[in-house]
Scaffold this active site. Structure first.
Site, PDB file in Angstrom:
ATOM      1  N   CYS A 112      -4.001  -1.285  -2.293  1.00  0.00           N
ATOM      2  CA  CYS A 112      -4.318   0.105  -2.625  1.00  0.00           C
ATOM      3  C   CYS A 112      -5.314   0.345  -3.761  1.00  0.00           C
ATOM      4  O   CYS A 112      -4.845  -0.343  -4.923  1.00  0.00           O
ATOM      5  CB  CYS A 112      -2.902   0.442  -2.800  1.00  0.00           C
TER       6      CYS A 112
ATOM      7  N   ASP B 149       0.843  -1.092  -0.095  1.00  0.00           N
ATOM      8  CA  ASP B 149      -0.111  -0.031   0.044  1.00  0.00           C
ATOM      9  C   ASP B 149       0.753   1.369   0.023  1.00  0.00           C
ATOM     10  O   ASP B 149       2.184   1.145   0.316  1.00  0.00           O
ATOM     11  CB  ASP B 149      -0.940   0.000   1.111  1.00  0.00           C
ATOM     12  N   SER B 150       0.449   2.423  -0.349  1.00  0.00           N
ATOM     13  CA  SER B 150       1.043   3.746  -0.318  1.00  0.00           C
ATOM     14  C   SER B 150       1.216   3.996   1.161  1.00  0.00           C
ATOM     15  O   SER B 150       2.409   4.619   1.229  1.00  0.00           O
ATOM     16  CB  SER B 150       0.286   4.680  -0.982  1.00  0.00           C
TER      17      SER B 150
ATOM     18  N   THR C  23      -6.142   2.712  -5.190  1.00  0.00           N
ATOM     19  CA  THR C  23      -5.454   3.865  -6.096  1.00  0.00           C
ATOM     20  C   THR C  23      -4.463   3.121  -7.026  1.00  0.00           C
ATOM     21  O   THR C  23      -4.810   3.538  -8.287  1.00  0.00           O
ATOM     22  CB  THR C  23      -4.916   4.976  -5.264  1.00  0.00           C
TER      23      THR C  23
ATOM     24  N   TYR D  59      -0.929   8.540  -2.527  1.00  0.00           N
ATOM     25  CA  TYR D  59      -1.147   8.267  -3.996  1.00  0.00           C
ATOM     26  C   TYR D  59      -2.165   9.226  -4.403  1.00  0.00           C
ATOM     27  O   TYR D  59      -2.239   9.244  -5.828  1.00  0.00           O
ATOM     28  CB  TYR D  59      -1.154   6.856  -4.155  1.00  0.00           C
TER      29      TYR D  59
ATOM     30  N   CYS E 286     -11.438   2.332  -0.763  1.00  0.00           N
ATOM     31  CA  CYS E 286     -10.034   2.796  -0.374  1.00  0.00           C
ATOM     32  C   CYS E 286      -9.821   2.045   0.997  1.00  0.00           C
ATOM     33  O   CYS E 286     -10.555   1.817   1.838  1.00  0.00           O
ATOM     34  CB  CYS E 286      -9.863   4.295   0.035  1.00  0.00           C
TER      35      CYS E 286
END
Ligand code: DGL
Length: 269
Positions: A70, A7-8, A72, A39, A194
């Site tokens: 993630c 994940d970011s 995104t 992100y 998210c």
């Protein structure tokens, strides 16, 4: 060989926790690209480059498959990675499809033509980059017909959670739900698109009302990973669980420990 969870930042820990509970015998390597988070406000080229770099680092740590925990990255980069970058012997899995399969009442990997499903009005809450990618609508259109989707870009929520400011995060959730309801007054289902949002699940449910069914990814992704590993038993090997971050390991460990209410110790990636 360990399963990688990327994940970011810390949001993917919600997916990791569910996956660890579902698959206690599997070693997981978690990677948080904290130095480059969030992100959700970046361009898709940027998200693509950062995600590829992180996945390469996870391969070095012996991960396969890697889950992009993630939305995104899954929305803005995964298709491009699979089409033009990913070596044939490596697997990178996203978090979108399991959720859409649940929403459209499909079994894992059911690729039959799109059909009518029970829900007609769906609210999507996600980062600005995920909403801009329209990946959710695209994947949904492959599987269902007649579903009306209203997407709400939830600016600021990830930053507030990363900063540990849950009061601000709650206020932002409420105002994003209000904005969504102005566009779609009566959603039947809401997608928390998210991986940070399960941490705000109660706030979303309260603002939406008890009649709205919430789809949250953690358990759906854990279930589909278990299914995947069942069908690819050779993937499971030795390897040790680790938490890697591109950010400051002390700060990231403190925040993660606070979120999950158990000790998590990150090391520098
Ligand atoms: N964890 C991410 C997601 O599921 C995004 C957070 C960010 O903006 O970096 O979309």
């Amino acid at each position: 060989m360990a399963v990688g969870v990327f994940d970011s930042g810390l949001g993917g820990l919600t997916v990791l926790t569910a996956a660890q509970a579902r698959l206690p015998q599997v070693p997981f390597v978690y990677f948080a690209d904290s130095a480059n988070a969030p992100y959700g406000v970046r361009t898709s080229d940027d998200i693509y480059a950062l995600t590829c770099a992180a996945v390469e680092r996870m391969w070095e740590a012996g991960c396969d498959p890697v889950i992009l925990a993630c939305n995104t990255a899954s929305a803005a980069a995964l298709r491009r990675m699979q089409e033009s970058w990913l070596p044939k012997d490596k697997r990178v899995l996203g978090v979108f499809v399991p959720m859409i399969e649940a929403l459209t009442e499909r079994d894992w990997g059911d690729n039959s033509p799109p059909r009518q499903v029970a829900v007609e009005h769906v609210a999507l809450f996600a980062t600005p980059a995920t909403v801009a990618s329209r990946a959710f609508q695209r994947e949904l259109a492959f599987r269902a017909i007649g579903v009306d989707v209203e997407a709400q870009a939830c600016g600021g929520v990830v930053d507030a959670i990363e900063d540990g400011d849950m009061i601000l995060a709650e206020a932002l959730v409420k105002s994003h739900v209000d904005a969504l309801k102005r566009k779609m007054p009566e959603p039947q289902a809401a997608i928390l698109g998210c991986t940070y949002y399960p941490l705000m699940q109660d706030a979303f449910q309260e603002a939406l009302g008890a009649g709205v069914t919430l789809y949250s990814q953690a358990s759906l992704v854990a279930e589909s990973l278990a299914d995947y590993l069942d069908r690819h038993p050779n993937m499971l090997g030795s390897g040790s669980a680790r938490y890697l971050t591109t950010g400051d390991p002390r700060r990231v460990s403190d925040r993660a420990t606070q979120f999950l209410r158990r000790q998590i110790t990150f090391e520098a990636a």
